[in-house]
Structure formats: C-alpha cells, structure tokens
Design an enzyme around this catalytic site. Sequence first.
Site, PDB file in Angstrom:
ATOM      1  N   HIS A 271       0.826  -1.211   0.000  1.00 40.51           N
ATOM      2  CA  HIS A 271       0.000   0.000   0.000  1.00 40.51           C
ATOM      3  C   HIS A 271       0.870   1.275   0.000  1.00 40.51           C
ATOM      4  O   HIS A 271       0.732   2.147  -0.854  1.00 40.51           O
ATOM      5  CB  HIS A 271      -0.879   0.057   1.258  1.00 40.51           C
ATOM      6  CG  HIS A 271      -1.764  -1.124   1.485  1.00 40.51           C
ATOM      7  ND1 HIS A 271      -2.962  -1.320   0.834  1.00 40.51           N
ATOM      8  CD2 HIS A 271      -1.617  -2.176   2.336  1.00 40.51           C
ATOM      9  CE1 HIS A 271      -3.533  -2.429   1.274  1.00 40.51           C
ATOM     10  NE2 HIS A 271      -2.743  -2.974   2.174  1.00 40.51           N
TER      11      HIS A 271
HETATM   12  O1  RIB Z   1      -4.860   0.283   4.805  1.00 41.98           O
HETATM   13  C1  RIB Z   1      -3.486   0.191   4.544  1.00 41.98           C
HETATM   14  C2  RIB Z   1      -2.730   1.197   5.348  1.00 41.98           C
HETATM   15  O2  RIB Z   1      -2.899   0.923   6.730  1.00 41.98           O
HETATM   16  C3  RIB Z   1      -1.210   1.128   5.107  1.00 41.98           C
HETATM   17  O3  RIB Z   1      -0.650   2.393   5.319  1.00 41.98           O
HETATM   18  C4  RIB Z   1      -0.743   0.178   6.165  1.00 41.98           C
HETATM   19  O4  RIB Z   1       0.612   0.400   6.550  1.00 41.98           O
HETATM   20  C5  RIB Z   1      -1.642   0.557   7.313  1.00 41.98           C
HETATM   21  O5  RIB Z   1      -1.079   1.683   7.953  1.00 41.98           O
END
Ligand code: RIB
Length: 362
Positions: A271
């Site tokens: 992500h």
């Molecule tokens: O939903 C994904 C996000 O939430 C990413 O930034 C992961 O590291 C968590 O923080």
Amino acid sequence: MGTERITRRTILSSAAGLAGMALPGTAFSQAAGARRVIIDTDPGVDDAFALLLAMRSPELKIEGITPVAGNVPLELSLPNALRMVEIAGRTDIPVAAGAKAPLQRRLITATYAHGENGLGGAVFPAPKIKPIADPASVFIRQVVRKYPGQVSLIMLGPQTNLATALASDPDLARMIKSVVMMGGSLSGGNVTPAAEFNIYVDPEAARMVFQSGIPITMVGLDVTRKTALTDAHVKVLEAANTPVSMAAAKIARNDIDLNRKAGNASGPNMHDSLALASFLDPSLLKWKPYYVDVETMGELTAGETLGYRPNEAGLRGSAPTLAGTKTSTMLRDKFVPNANVAIDVDSARFFNLLIGRLAGKA
Ligand code: RIB
Ligand code: CA
C-alpha cells in the site's frame, strides 16, 4: 494494466531508467532539483518498504521522517523507522516522534497484519540513532515554514501528526505544496466494509486534511489492493544481497508467513510503497478528480471516504433528522474537487520500480 515476467534484469533496468539512475554498482546520490518531502509513517511492513524505497530514490530530498501510532503503538513505530534509516545508511535524515494516539479516539492497531513488532515479526537490532527533540507536529511546522511552497507531505499512516500541525498554525496549510496519502477507498474498506485503516484510526484528522485546501493525491485501496508482494519479488531481493534488499526480504518472508497462517493466500499488499511511487512517477497510475469527504459521526461507517463526482445536483449529506435544526441535505451547492484519486495502476511497472530500487546496489 499489463503484467510481465519478473526478471532481475527487467526490474533493474526499468528502475534505473526512471531517474536516470546508474545501474547497480555506483554510489547512491541525490539528483539535482530533488523534491523536498516529509514522510509521515506507522512502520508497519509496507511502511518499511516505502521508507527503504524513498531512501534509495535520488529524486527525493527527505527533510524528515515523522513516525505516528497506527499499525503498532509509537513505542514500536518510532524505533522501526529509526531501524530503516540505519539499514539504508541514511542517518542524515532527522526522525521526529509523533502522536501516541489519534485526536479523539482510542488507538486501534493492525498487529494482526504487521505482527506484534510491526515488521512481520522480523527481528532487527535495536536502533543506535535517536529521534530529534522536537515532536513531529513542531518539526513539520518548522520545515514547511523554512521552505514555504516547496514541501510535500507523504502520508503513510493515520494523519494525526499533520492535523496537529495544521491546528497549531492556521497559515500552515497554504504553505504546504501537496499531500500524497496512502489512505481511504472509494470501493470499500479493509477494517470495516466502509473504512480503510489509516482513515479509520483517525477520521477527524483525515477530515481536517481533506478540508485544508492543500492539493491532495489520494492513493487508496482502489489501487493498492493490486500490489500483492510475491515470492518471485522476494527472490530478486535475496539475490541482490545488499543490506537494504536483505532487510526488505527478511520483513517480507516473515510477513508472508504471517499472512499464510492467517489464511491470506496473497500479499502483503505494498500500500504505502505505491503511494510513495506515485510521487516518483504519477504515470504508474490513472487519476480522476473527486470531492472527497470523511465520515466522522457514523456508528458503523466512521473513517469512510466518500468520493463525489461532478453533478448538477450538488453535494448531498444525510437526510436531516427531526431532532436536528438542519432542513436541507445540501453540503455544497457546486462540485469543487479537493483530491486527485488513483483509479487504476500498472502493477508490473510499479513492482519494477519498487523491487528494482530496493535491489539496486548502493
Ligand atoms: O490500509 C493500509 C494502510 O494501513 C497502510 O498504510 C498500512 O501500513 C496501514 O497503515
Ligand atoms: Ca502505513
């Protein structure tokens, strides 16, 4: 968008091409005209990958890293950020400790996805370096005021630190060049059916950022769900055998095991690295302008990011209650976008950049 066979040469040559980087074997150096960023983060497995990618990207002048409580408590996300700075050999970058809790809510962590220590359970020595004395929100304000109009905030966790900085200085928002966030979703959440984790943890902070007037790039689950790290990627990192590539591989191996034990056949998703990569090369993604607002009152939906598209009916909120004083559903009578939202991604090109940079020789 297309996929292609993962080969180390394909990856390295395409990553090097992006910034005119020399192929492996030459020293890492800052590019002329490097862009100033502060990286706000809750490492976190995908945060760790994003931090390592950033510290190996000559296009960036990383003014600082500001850890926040999120995936794990600050007591872990802070040392994890310090560990990544040491592993990348970038102790030139200041780290300023951020918030231990969201603005108005109890901290909800994601240790189920990132392991109890936030790095998938991968163990690294305690960091030798220390954070600076100033807290994150003060540090953000100082750097933005030192370089007005030049600093972009790369937000990879709950947005508590930035919201606190904005609340402390009413003029700050107009001095920030842009915000690039991994956050939100227009296609359902990953904590509740409505909310993505970073916005779920601190919806009030996120709403302040979306309503700040700062130019926003939103890289949400709509595209980050297409970034599952695979065994082939990890093998390329292990073959590179550098401190950065081996640390990334170790974190990945541990977190893949954690995912498999939790019944997740794929992942972890990268992500945060995708959000960082979108700043390096926006052409990796397709974009659409939206007006995005954040639900903060919902008993079930707090943290939901709602994306409004242009329509003549204006921007509506919920139906007025009999107990309330409102009589209209209208929030705004005309559509004015406040965010550029990623709606598709070339996953193969993204991984060529990510793995190529992490596997590159220092
Ligand atoms: O939903 C994904 C996000 O939430 C990413 O930034 C992961 O590291 C968590 O923080
Ligand atoms: Ca994160």
